[in-house]
Design a protein around this motif. Sequence first.
Motif, short mmCIF file in Angstrom:
data_model
loop_
_atom_site.label_atom_id
_atom_site.label_comp_id
_atom_site.label_asym_id
_atom_site.label_seq_id
_atom_site.Cartn_x
_atom_site.Cartn_y
_atom_site.Cartn_z
N GLN A 99 1.46 25.91 56.04
CA GLN A 99 2.34 26.45 57.07
C GLN A 99 2.42 27.97 56.97
O GLN A 99 2.16 28.56 55.91
N GLN A 103 7.63 31.15 57.85
CA GLN A 103 8.50 30.01 58.14
C GLN A 103 9.02 29.35 56.87
O GLN A 103 9.58 28.26 56.92
N TRP A 151 11.95 16.61 54.40
CA TRP A 151 12.56 15.65 55.33
C TRP A 151 13.46 14.66 54.61
O TRP A 151 14.05 13.78 55.25
N ASN A 241 8.27 17.30 66.59
CA ASN A 241 7.28 18.26 66.11
C ASN A 241 7.24 19.51 66.99
O ASN A 241 6.99 20.61 66.51
N ASP A 242 7.48 19.33 68.29
CA ASP A 242 7.52 20.49 69.19
C ASP A 242 8.81 21.28 68.99
O ASP A 242 8.78 22.51 68.86
N TRP A 244 10.98 21.39 66.44
CA TRP A 244 11.22 21.97 65.12
C TRP A 244 10.05 22.81 64.62
O TRP A 244 10.10 23.36 63.51
N GLY A 245 8.99 22.89 65.41
CA GLY A 245 7.74 23.50 64.94
C GLY A 245 7.86 24.92 64.42
O GLY A 245 7.10 25.33 63.54
N ASN A 246 8.79 25.70 64.96
CA ASN A 246 8.96 27.09 64.52
C ASN A 246 10.12 27.28 63.55
O ASN A 246 10.44 28.41 63.18
N ASN A 247 10.76 26.18 63.16
CA ASN A 247 11.91 26.28 62.27
C ASN A 247 11.49 26.62 60.84
O ASN A 247 10.40 26.27 60.38
N PHE A 250 9.66 23.99 58.21
CA PHE A 250 9.04 22.88 58.93
C PHE A 250 7.72 22.46 58.29
O PHE A 250 6.89 23.29 57.95
N PRO A 252 4.87 19.28 59.21
CA PRO A 252 4.60 18.17 60.14
C PRO A 252 4.76 16.81 59.46
O PRO A 252 4.48 16.66 58.27
N GLN A 333 10.61 23.10 72.91
CA GLN A 333 10.74 24.55 72.80
C GLN A 333 10.87 25.25 74.15
O GLN A 333 11.60 26.24 74.27
#
Length: 399
Positions: A99, A103, A151, A241-242, A244-247, A250, A252, A333
Amino acid sequence: MELLANFVFQKAASVAQTDLVITPVSGKADMKAFIDLPWRLYAGDPNWVPPLKAEVKELLTPGKNPFFGHATAQYFLARRGGQVVGRISAHIDHLATQQPPEQGMGPGTGNFGMFEAEDDATAQALIAAAEDWLRGQGVTRVLGPISLSIWEEPGLLISGHDHPPTVMMGHNSPRYQAMIEGAGYTPVKQLKTYELDITKNFPPLIERIVQSGEKNPRIRVRQVDKKQFDKEAAIILGILNDAWGNNWGFVPITDEEVAHTGKKLKPIVFEDLIMIAELDGEPVAFMMTLPDLNEALKPLNGSLFPFRWIKLLSWLRKPQCRTMRVPLMGVVQRLQSSRMASQLAFMMIEYIRRNAVARYGSNRGELGWVLDDNQGMNAIADAINGTVNKIYQIYEKPL
């Protein structure tokens, strides 16, 4: 006399330190000792909820937990005088290392977790052992505690020790904060949970927003269909996934993890507690709510035998519980930071609130965890009169 007392104390501390032995977990007996330790350490803590030991063993076992499809781990035990006095895991999530560093994860990042220690000397020795193992794996930065995946149970509880955790949330001794910080770790991120009285209507402004959404023909908020569990899970995963993708933090979720988690959660998944919001026929948001299984687990003391499974099965058939927890919620997002995102969130929260009170006898909700810098979710929690009840801290340290 004071000099003699100091000498005796220092000698005792030295003996305790030299008597401490740290070893990698090896074999069934060590694994059992690793799992069993919290039962002794938290024997006097009324707010600790004993997990099911079989569930903990599954979590820690490659081949049973799909986390190990992309992760490597080593567990350690601390013994003093033959008694187990501490434990720790050192692990690397290889998806996390892929990642973007900005992030929170990224190349060279490893973790420690499953941390328990009877005293500071034990804590320092365990953390050093975990760091040595991680360093040997090429790790240059440690994030922790994370047990085991981001998670699952991330962070150290630093506020809110005075009441039990809800389902899938961690609990630890308040002494651990000083131990971890004493090992050179500095705070990097806080995760918060909010509690609220769900027997009360939301503020008038929120009610008007919900009513406005109900009049909008573009919006449809529906409950999930458990008969199409796999299809619904795929929809939720796609949004998650969309969204939270930039959190921060994160990682996957793999298809194998979705299937595994779905199987585990299916007994506490109820259609009227999980909502999917559609805009112009497209799923764009979801909210998952779970009855607080910990209320049923606490009296079981970690085992379903000999006949405790009957009590749990009876509870699962028609849960009546004080608390509902919202572990996951997301909006795609492209809608985030828009009025539509907030409206969809408030509608899902309100519908689930009504169901929780009317059908499950609940009077308390818990939302989270929420990242401390997630302005949208923190604003939503504030708008429905949520108050922070627990704070979890994630630490970092360069190696």
